[in-house]
Design a protein around this motif. Structure first.
Motif, PDB file in Angstrom:
ATOM      1  N   LEU A  42       7.328  49.529  38.775  1.00 47.85           N
ATOM      2  CA  LEU A  42       6.110  48.830  39.671  1.00 47.85           C
ATOM      3  C   LEU A  42       5.005  48.675  38.758  1.00 47.85           C
ATOM      4  CD1 LEU A  42       6.514  49.456  43.289  1.00 47.85           C
ATOM      5  CD2 LEU A  42       6.557  47.338  42.086  1.00 47.85           C
ATOM      6  N   ASN A  43       4.710  49.838  38.137  1.00 52.57           N
ATOM      7  CA  ASN A  43       3.436  50.212  37.069  1.00 52.57           C
ATOM      8  C   ASN A  43       3.493  49.138  35.936  1.00 52.57           C
ATOM      9  OD1 ASN A  43       1.158  51.749  37.383  1.00 52.57           O
ATOM     10  ND2 ASN A  43       1.761  52.785  35.614  1.00 52.57           N
ATOM     11  N   VAL A  44       4.586  49.070  35.375  1.00 48.83           N
ATOM     12  CA  VAL A  44       4.719  48.306  34.090  1.00 48.83           C
ATOM     13  C   VAL A  44       4.482  46.768  34.770  1.00 48.83           C
ATOM     14  CG1 VAL A  44       6.573  47.042  32.715  1.00 48.83           C
ATOM     15  CG2 VAL A  44       6.419  49.612  33.082  1.00 48.83           C
ATOM     16  N   VAL A  45       5.243  46.304  35.915  1.00 42.70           N
ATOM     17  CA  VAL A  45       4.965  44.846  36.430  1.00 42.70           C
ATOM     18  C   VAL A  45       3.486  44.589  36.706  1.00 42.70           C
ATOM     19  CG1 VAL A  45       5.740  43.521  38.440  1.00 42.70           C
ATOM     20  CG2 VAL A  45       7.441  44.935  37.224  1.00 42.70           C
ATOM     21  N   THR A  46       2.959  45.666  37.520  1.00 35.45           N
ATOM     22  CA  THR A  46       1.426  45.399  37.856  1.00 35.45           C
ATOM     23  C   THR A  46       0.424  45.373  36.928  1.00 35.45           C
ATOM     24  OG1 THR A  46       1.230  47.755  38.369  1.00 35.45           O
ATOM     25  CG2 THR A  46       1.914  46.293  40.357  1.00 35.45           C
ATOM     26  N   ARG A  47       0.727  46.229  35.803  1.00 29.84           N
ATOM     27  CA  ARG A  47      -0.177  46.190  34.719  1.00 29.84           C
ATOM     28  C   ARG A  47       0.017  44.804  33.965  1.00 29.84           C
ATOM     29  NH1 ARG A  47       1.842  50.706  30.903  1.00 29.84           N
ATOM     30  NH2 ARG A  47       3.285  48.918  30.130  1.00 29.84           N
TER      31      ARG A  47
END
Lengths: 169, 458
Positions: A42-47
């Motif tokens: 999720l962190n990769v996607v939101t970033r």
């Protein structure tokens, strides 16, 4: 089939029985791994999409790592899955192998005993001082340390059971 | 007590426990704790006082061990381990072998080549050689035996192919090496690609030569073992080949995320591990191949293997802390350099040492036991630690298939139908061992094979 177990288990051949709590530790570790995977993904996607990150993601993943690593430790110990070198003693008789298994349990109790006292010291200090991790969420340090300490206590208890069982075998 | 003498005594004690079947984690961890306690208890010119040594020992043990398990970058280890197990449960591995089987059907020894290529493909989505050999062994060995392949070729090719899991990224051994040498995981992963592909090509060449010399080792359909008429090989139409190619997309997608993502700097290795695991789960669920029971099994095995790996690495990390305090390795290096030993001779000695120790110890154990001593030595002689990492991992790969403790051979034995003796599998891997040693020589003599890709990514 588990490839590591296929290669042979250390100590006496029969795996130990495990408790509900030990099985729960493995399940919790599995769930923690999925959660950890979701947080990082999720962190990769939101970033990438919104130039935003999950607050304290590194800290959350680190806390989950405690569950992933220490959760299954008692069951792994109960099943004698820790890797040992058996080539030098492959032809030892049953009595000698029993003695070596007892020695292994004693060494394990001593090692995890050191760790338990060390973690307990850290836990007592963090509880006393109310320490928390730097970050937006202000997570306290003691819950992770308490979990780790409890997991180590469980492993030592399991090793004591194994020692008594193998000594009486 | 002299700290260096203390280090040698503690190392001796750890090795003695190791020989007596005490698990590696306990040996290293206990030796480190006792060593630290004695180190802090003995002060020059003063009486030994264990009470004085206890507080600093507990402080180092607590902070080192807790810092090791409470760790974000190391989460890539369970994630990559999980990826391999989920990929197997989601039938991604089976599809890979099925597709390669179609494409290699007309080659001599096609199934064995498909198995080795499958190992190469699966290595790109799992970090463990043993997992790779186990997964591919369960699928490919029975299939080859069903087609009349000789057990030596069927088992030897998968046992050898499985070793690629350590060299082709993601590799758990590279991650562990990175932890103990402070090297970049990204550089190590990239450095392993070309040597891994070289080994893969060599394994395929070995099979081709083997079958050329002994056609009966890999009979074709309906041949009954004579193997002379290759033209009678099963024929697949262009549509069938294209359909087979379609089965490869999950592996290609995962490979792109892991290797492409890391190489292009889109992901850190930890992020690549998480994204690829999430992708594998999604692919398995969407295609209906990943059942609830399969997922549960994958997570359970992953959790147990993670605990096992980490407790060894934690013991080793403590052992490294103790060894560093005693400064025994700089002293040993100074002594060695004082003898005027040629660096090439030193590396040759290191290679022989790893080949020998690889015959009796498992890969993780060797890494954690030897790196505290080897790294300062190699660094002191000015060798590149990324290159040395590739050399060591290649040597550990060789150790996975050499008797008496060739772990991959035991795994293949466990996966194969009963009746194949261990000796036969060891005979099967012998031909691949020759190739492995040639590749090792190439890696040693031409460091660019390992260092070219990392140099491009910098």
């Amino acid at each position: 089939m588990d490839p590591i177990r296929a290669a042979g288990s250390p100590g006496l051949d029969e795996p130990g029985r495990h408790t509900l709590l030990e099985r729960a530790g493995v399940r919790v570790a599995g769930l923690a791994l999925v959660l950890l995977c979701l947080i990082v993904t999720l962190n990769v996607v939101t970033r990438a999409l919104w130039h935003a990150v999950i607050p304290d993601d590194i800290l959350l993943v680190s806390e989950l790592m405690l569950l992933v690593i220490l959760g299954p430790l008692a069951l792994v110990t109960a099943e004698r899955e820790h890797i040992a070198v058996t080539v030098f003693t492959a032809r030892a008789g049953a009595g000698a192998r029993r003695l070596m298994a007892c020695l292994a349990h004693l060494a394990g109790i001593a090692f995890f005993g050191f760790l338990l006292v060390a973690f307990w010291t850290l836990l007592a200090k963090s509880w006393r001082t109310g320490e928390y991790y730097d970050g937006l969420l202000g997570l306290p340090q003691w819950p992770g340390l308490a979990l780790a300490t409890a997991a180590l206590a469980g492993v030592i208890l399991r090793l004591v059971f194994l020692l008594v069982r193998d000594a009486r075998a | 007590m002299d700290p260096q003498l203390l280090a040698l005594c503690v190392l001796g004690g750890a090795l003695l426990l190791l020989v007596l079947r005490v698990p590696i984690a306990y040996c290293l961890g206990l030796a480190a704790c006792v060593g630290l306690l004695l180190f802090f208890s003995w002060r020059p010119g003063a009486e030994a006082d264990l009470a004085r040594g206890l507080a600093p020992t507990l402080s180092i043990v607590g902070s080192t061990a807790f810092g090791f398990v409470h760790n974000y970058p190391l989460s890539m280890i369970p994630l990559f381990v999980g990826l391999g197990h989920v990929a197997y449960q989601a039938r991604i591995t089976t599809d890979l072998f099925d597709a390669l089987q179609v494409w290699t059907a007309r080659l001599p020894g096609g199934l064995a080549i498909a198995s080795v290529l499958g190992c190469g493909g699966f290595s790109a989505i799992t970090g463990s050689s043993v997992a790779c050999a186990s997964a591919m062994g369960r699928i490919a060995v029975p299939e080859m035996l069903r087609h009349g392949y000789r057990p030596t070729l069927a088992t030897g090719s998968v046992a050898a192919g499985g070793t690629l899991g350590s060299l082709i990224p993601p590799s758990l051994l590279f991650v562990i090496y990175a932890i103990f040498t402070d090297q970049s995981v990204k550089n190590l992963f990239l450095a392993g690609i070309l040597p891994g592909l070289l080994s893969l090509a060599g394994f395929v060449a070995t099979i081709l030569i083997w079958v050329r010399l002994q056609p009966a080792a890999a009979p074709r359909a309906g041949q009954g073992g004579s193997g002379e008429a290759w033209a009678e090989a099963p024929h697949f139409t262009a549509e069938q080949r294209l359909a087979a190619l379609g089965k490869l997309w999950p592996v290609v997608a995962l490979l792109l995320v892991i290797v492409g993502g890391i190489y292009l700097g889109i992901f850190t290795p930890t992020e690549a591990a998480a994204v690829s695991l999430a992708m594998a789960i999604a692919i398995g669920v969407l295609r209906g191949n990943l059942t609830r029971a399969g997922m549960k099994e994958a997570l359970s095995v992953t959790a147990r293997q993670t605990a096992m790996i980490f407790v060894i690495a934690m013991g080793a990390k403590l052992f490294v802390s103790f060894i560093s305090l005693t400064r025994v390795t700089p002293a040993a290096l100074e002594w060695l350099q004082g003898t005027g030993a040629d660096p090439a001779l030193v590396i040759l000695g290191v290679v022989v040492f790893y080949l020998l120790i690889g015959m009796v110890l498992d890969s993780i154990g060797i890494l954690v036991l030897t790196l505290p001593f080897m790294v300062p030595l190699v660094e002191g002689y000015g060798f590149d630690l990324v290159w040395f990492g590739v050399v060591v991992i290649k040597l550990l790969e060789v150790g996975l298939i050499t008797p008496p403790i060739g772990l991959n051979v035991f795994v293949i034995k466990a996966c194969s139908p009963s009746g194949i003796p261990l000796e036969q599998i060891f005979r099967g891997v012998a031909a691949f061992l020759v190739l492995d040693l040639l590749v090792l020589a190439a890696i040693l003599l031409v460091p660019e094979i390992s260092l070219w890709l990392p140099s491009l990514a910098r």
